[in-house]
Design a protein around this motif. Structure first.
Motif, PDB file in Angstrom:
ATOM      1  N   LEU A 168      25.792   1.461  -8.051  1.00  0.00           N
ATOM      2  CA  LEU A 168      24.397   1.007  -8.092  1.00  0.00           C
ATOM      3  C   LEU A 168      24.263  -0.286  -8.889  1.00  0.00           C
ATOM      4  O   LEU A 168      23.513  -1.197  -8.493  1.00  0.00           O
ATOM      5  CB  LEU A 168      23.509   2.086  -8.701  1.00  0.00           C
ATOM      6  N   LEU A 169      24.998  -0.376 -10.006  1.00  0.00           N
ATOM      7  CA  LEU A 169      24.959  -1.599 -10.799  1.00  0.00           C
ATOM      8  C   LEU A 169      25.530  -2.773 -10.023  1.00  0.00           C
ATOM      9  O   LEU A 169      24.969  -3.878 -10.027  1.00  0.00           O
ATOM     10  CB  LEU A 169      25.737  -1.390 -12.103  1.00  0.00           C
ATOM     11  N   ALA A 170      26.654  -2.522  -9.323  1.00  0.00           N
ATOM     12  CA  ALA A 170      27.269  -3.591  -8.529  1.00  0.00           C
ATOM     13  C   ALA A 170      26.336  -4.040  -7.406  1.00  0.00           C
ATOM     14  O   ALA A 170      26.178  -5.239  -7.137  1.00  0.00           O
ATOM     15  CB  ALA A 170      28.606  -3.114  -7.957  1.00  0.00           C
ATOM     16  N   VAL A 171      25.704  -3.047  -6.759  1.00  0.00           N
ATOM     17  CA  VAL A 171      24.750  -3.392  -5.692  1.00  0.00           C
ATOM     18  C   VAL A 171      23.588  -4.206  -6.252  1.00  0.00           C
ATOM     19  O   VAL A 171      23.135  -5.182  -5.651  1.00  0.00           O
ATOM     20  CB  VAL A 171      24.235  -2.109  -5.003  1.00  0.00           C
ATOM     21  N   GLY A 172      23.111  -3.807  -7.439  1.00  0.00           N
ATOM     22  CA  GLY A 172      22.022  -4.561  -8.060  1.00  0.00           C
ATOM     23  C   GLY A 172      22.420  -5.983  -8.387  1.00  0.00           C
ATOM     24  O   GLY A 172      21.665  -6.936  -8.129  1.00  0.00           O
ATOM     25  N   LEU A 173      23.644  -6.150  -8.933  1.00  0.00           N
ATOM     26  CA  LEU A 173      24.114  -7.503  -9.278  1.00  0.00           C
ATOM     27  C   LEU A 173      24.322  -8.343  -8.022  1.00  0.00           C
ATOM     28  O   LEU A 173      23.959  -9.539  -7.987  1.00  0.00           O
ATOM     29  CB  LEU A 173      25.413  -7.411 -10.078  1.00  0.00           C
ATOM     30  N   LEU A 174      24.926  -7.726  -6.987  1.00  0.00           N
ATOM     31  CA  LEU A 174      25.114  -8.462  -5.734  1.00  0.00           C
ATOM     32  C   LEU A 174      23.769  -8.828  -5.117  1.00  0.00           C
ATOM     33  O   LEU A 174      23.595  -9.931  -4.580  1.00  0.00           O
ATOM     34  CB  LEU A 174      25.931  -7.620  -4.751  1.00  0.00           C
ATOM     35  N   SER A 175      22.809  -7.898  -5.187  1.00  0.00           N
ATOM     36  CA  SER A 175      21.466  -8.189  -4.652  1.00  0.00           C
ATOM     37  C   SER A 175      20.813  -9.309  -5.441  1.00  0.00           C
ATOM     38  O   SER A 175      20.143 -10.178  -4.865  1.00  0.00           O
ATOM     39  CB  SER A 175      20.598  -6.933  -4.708  1.00  0.00           C
ATOM     40  N   ALA A 176      20.999  -9.300  -6.764  1.00  0.00           N
ATOM     41  CA  ALA A 176      20.432 -10.372  -7.580  1.00  0.00           C
ATOM     42  C   ALA A 176      21.066 -11.708  -7.234  1.00  0.00           C
ATOM     43  O   ALA A 176      20.376 -12.736  -7.126  1.00  0.00           O
ATOM     44  CB  ALA A 176      20.638 -10.059  -9.068  1.00  0.00           C
ATOM     45  N   ALA A 177      22.409 -11.701  -7.039  1.00  0.00           N
ATOM     46  CA  ALA A 177      23.086 -12.943  -6.656  1.00  0.00           C
ATOM     47  C   ALA A 177      22.590 -13.425  -5.296  1.00  0.00           C
ATOM     48  O   ALA A 177      22.352 -14.625  -5.091  1.00  0.00           O
ATOM     49  CB  ALA A 177      24.599 -12.728  -6.620  1.00  0.00           C
ATOM     50  N   PHE A 178      22.438 -12.477  -4.378  1.00  0.00           N
ATOM     51  CA  PHE A 178      21.911 -12.845  -3.064  1.00  0.00           C
ATOM     52  C   PHE A 178      20.481 -13.360  -3.179  1.00  0.00           C
ATOM     53  O   PHE A 178      20.082 -14.305  -2.478  1.00  0.00           O
ATOM     54  CB  PHE A 178      21.949 -11.626  -2.141  1.00  0.00           C
ATOM     55  N   ALA A 179      19.703 -12.742  -4.058  1.00  0.00           N
ATOM     56  CA  ALA A 179      18.314 -13.188  -4.256  1.00  0.00           C
ATOM     57  C   ALA A 179      18.289 -14.618  -4.777  1.00  0.00           C
ATOM     58  O   ALA A 179      17.461 -15.439  -4.346  1.00  0.00           O
ATOM     59  CB  ALA A 179      17.601 -12.252  -5.229  1.00  0.00           C
ATOM     60  N   VAL A 180      19.192 -14.926  -5.709  1.00  0.00           N
ATOM     61  CA  VAL A 180      19.253 -16.293  -6.237  1.00  0.00           C
ATOM     62  C   VAL A 180      19.593 -17.286  -5.125  1.00  0.00           C
ATOM     63  O   VAL A 180      18.947 -18.325  -4.960  1.00  0.00           O
ATOM     64  CB  VAL A 180      20.290 -16.371  -7.375  1.00  0.00           C
ATOM     65  N   ALA A 181      20.630 -16.934  -4.330  1.00  0.00           N
ATOM     66  CA  ALA A 181      21.044 -17.836  -3.251  1.00  0.00           C
ATOM     67  C   ALA A 181      19.949 -17.976  -2.198  1.00  0.00           C
ATOM     68  O   ALA A 181      19.621 -19.086  -1.761  1.00  0.00           O
ATOM     69  CB  ALA A 181      22.332 -17.310  -2.609  1.00  0.00           C
ATOM     70  N   ALA A 182      19.359 -16.819  -1.805  1.00  0.00           N
ATOM     71  CA  ALA A 182      18.314 -16.856  -0.782  1.00  0.00           C
ATOM     72  C   ALA A 182      17.086 -17.596  -1.286  1.00  0.00           C
ATOM     73  O   ALA A 182      16.469 -18.393  -0.552  1.00  0.00           O
ATOM     74  CB  ALA A 182      17.933 -15.433  -0.368  1.00  0.00           C
ATOM     75  N   GLY A 183      16.705 -17.355  -2.545  1.00  0.00           N
ATOM     76  CA  GLY A 183      15.538 -18.046  -3.107  1.00  0.00           C
ATOM     77  C   GLY A 183      15.748 -19.538  -3.179  1.00  0.00           C
ATOM     78  O   GLY A 183      14.862 -20.326  -2.826  1.00  0.00           O
ATOM     79  N   THR A 184      16.936 -19.949  -3.617  1.00  0.00           N
ATOM     80  CA  THR A 184      17.232 -21.382  -3.699  1.00  0.00           C
ATOM     81  C   THR A 184      17.226 -22.019  -2.318  1.00  0.00           C
ATOM     82  O   THR A 184      16.668 -23.109  -2.109  1.00  0.00           O
ATOM     83  CB  THR A 184      18.598 -21.593  -4.377  1.00  0.00           C
ATOM     84  N   LEU A 185      17.867 -21.336  -1.349  1.00  0.00           N
ATOM     85  CA  LEU A 185      17.921 -21.873   0.012  1.00  0.00           C
ATOM     86  C   LEU A 185      16.533 -21.959   0.632  1.00  0.00           C
ATOM     87  O   LEU A 185      16.171 -22.965   1.251  1.00  0.00           O
ATOM     88  CB  LEU A 185      18.825 -20.976   0.865  1.00  0.00           C
ATOM     89  N   LEU A 186      15.743 -20.906   0.458  1.00  0.00           N
ATOM     90  CA  LEU A 186      14.386 -20.898   1.024  1.00  0.00           C
ATOM     91  C   LEU A 186      13.519 -21.963   0.370  1.00  0.00           C
ATOM     92  O   LEU A 186      12.759 -22.669   1.052  1.00  0.00           O
ATOM     93  CB  LEU A 186      13.764 -19.511   0.839  1.00  0.00           C
ATOM     94  N   ALA A 187      13.619 -22.094  -0.958  1.00  0.00           N
ATOM     95  CA  ALA A 187      12.835 -23.113  -1.652  1.00  0.00           C
ATOM     96  C   ALA A 187      13.232 -24.511  -1.179  1.00  0.00           C
ATOM     97  O   ALA A 187      12.381 -25.374  -0.966  1.00  0.00           O
ATOM     98  CB  ALA A 187      13.043 -22.989  -3.162  1.00  0.00           C
TER      99      ALA A 187
END
Length: 462
Positions: A168-187
């Motif tokens: 669960l922690l790994a999934v959360g960290l991977l999701s956070a990393a994906f969120a950072v990448a997706a947020g940056t790309l979308l912005a």
């Protein structure tokens, strides 16, 4: 401190995604752990019942005794599972005691369970519960079961829950990393066309009207913004070209009569020419032409800036056509051109004087460019929503490629015409502006060598 749009979008999107990922991860962890704890509590209860049932099967109804070897086996298996047993007979006689059998092993197992639950950050304590042992409806004895309550993890359980929390922690960290990448790309995707549009707007404000936004965003709102800024640049470019051409045309139109008057007067002042009535009359005609040009420009300016006040009444276009034909009848006779009006009454809400000005302008142009023995005709009729006036001539016609430009200021299709035959060059511009101020439109059709047809369409009501 001002931040760029891209930075603000990145931070906002990142914050939202991180909050969502954190909430989902926390909720998932809480829900899974709660369900697992309830499962472990059920398992402990089921295990206690299973121990009691297993012990009950070791009682012999015929002899009224116990199989002590089996009691020892059940007790040891239970001990390794974390359950410390004390088994009593029907009269309370102690049959088997795990602590008496191996005190050190019991202490070791209890210590491991306590450490394991402490590592798992689960609170609890060892509790003892006594269960009756029945056989065929009769109580054969009892058993005291000591275990860590309300539940505890075995080594396998602890390894499983630890692995699960790690996942669960790994999934959360991977999701956070994906969120950072997706947020940056979308912005970046959103901010790029906006930044480019701002740059283009700055360039336009500095006079660079040729710049355009070439790529097309696939977001509807951004696409509308890009289209609007491109249209703005195009419109400003056209207006700038029109302004420059207007300045050039006005200078050209004024230069010739001013030069003529200046040269005539200079020659007469220096005594080269005698100030005859004919020469003075020529100067006066050039001055009148200048005055006419200035008056037309002023009239056009009044129409285009909205200061022209229309006095609308119910007018008949057929009656206006007849009036205009009568006013120009003598000019038509001089040029041997047949001038006539036909058609039926056509009523519209319009300023009578302004519409007469339009018709007179169209008829004057037709007479000017129609050769002798030609024909100019005004026709009027109406439809359900519009009243229509049409001026047809058998004149020289207008080339097809020049039709889109004839309503522009100072435009002349016949470049060989001089200003005495061609007028000021803004009559059709004035006519178009007047018609459009009434909510109508004016169109033209023409064939070179056959003639032209101008059509004025006015709404019956507005």
């Amino acid at each position: 401190m001002l931040r760029s749009l891209r930075a603000q979008l990145s931070l906002s999107i990142l914050l939202i995604l991180l909050v969502m990922v954190t909430l989902i991860s926390a909720a998932s962890n809480w829900f899974i752990n709660r369900e697992f704890e309830e499962y472990m509590i059920r398992q402990e209860n089921d295990r206690s019942v299973s121990i009691v049932n297993d012990l009950g099967h070791q009682y012999n109804d015929l002899t009224g005794g116990w199989s002590r070897d089996f009691l020892h086996t059940i007790g040891m298996y239970s001990l390794y599972d974390g359950y410390i047993l004390k088994i009593y007979g029907a009269r309370g006689t102690l049959l088997w005691d795990a602590e008496n059998h191996d005190m050190s092993l019991c202490g070791q197992i209890m210590g491991e369970i306590s450490d394991r639950m402490k590592d798992a950050k689960k609170s609890g304590a060892f509790v003892t519960r006594t269960y009756p042992i029945s056989r065929n409806g009769k109580q054969a004895g009892s058993v005291s079961i000591t275990y860590y309550g309300p539940y505890f993890f075995t080594e396998n359980d602890y390894r499983f829950i630890k692995t699960l929390n790690g996942i669960l922690l790994a999934v959360g960290l991977l999701s956070a990393a994906f969120a950072v990448a997706a947020g940056t790309l979308l912005a970046r995707r959103i901010a790029r066309p906006i930044s480019k549009t701002a740059y283009i707007a700055t360039q336009i404000s500095q006079g660079n009207y040729g710049i355009r936004f070439e790529s097309t965003p696939n977001t509807r709102e951004l696409q509308e913004m890009v289209t609007a800024i491109n249209h703005l640049a195009e419109a400003l470019s056209e207006q700038e070209s029109l302004r420059k051409r207007l300045t050039s045309d006005v200078a050209h139109e004024l230069r010739t009569p001013l030069s003529a008057v200046s040269s005539h007067l200079e020659a007469m002042i220096e005594g080269i020419w005698e100030a005859t009535p004919e020469r003075l009359q020529s100067c006066q005609e050039e001055i009148k032409r200048l005055a006419s040009l200035v008056a037309d420009l002023q009239r056009l300016a009044n129409i285009e800036d909205g200061s022209l006040k229309l006095v609308k009444t119910r007018v008949d276009l057929h009656e206006i056509a007849l009036t205009a034909v009568r006013n120009l009848e003598s000019e038509g006779m001089k040029k041997r051109i047949a001038l006539s009006a036909c058609g039926s009454p056509a009523y519209a809400d319009a300023d009578r004087e302004r519409i007469i000005q339009v018709v007179m302008n169209l008829l004057s142009n037709a007479l000017r460019y129609t050769p002798p023995n030609g024909r100019v005709e005004v026709e009027t009729f109406e439809t359900e929503s519009e009243s229509i006036l049409r001026v047809k001539d058998t004149g020289i016609g207008i080339p097809e490629e020049e039709l889109p430009y004839i309503f522009e200021r100072f435009y002349r299709t016949d470049k060989s015409r001089n200003r005495k035959t061609g007028g000021t060059g803004i009559g059709l511009t004035i006519a178009k502006s007047i018609v459009e101020s009434h909510g109508g439109k004016i169109t033209v059709e023409s064939t070179v060598g056959e003639g032209s047809r101008f059509t004025v369409l006015l709404p019956k009501q507005r």
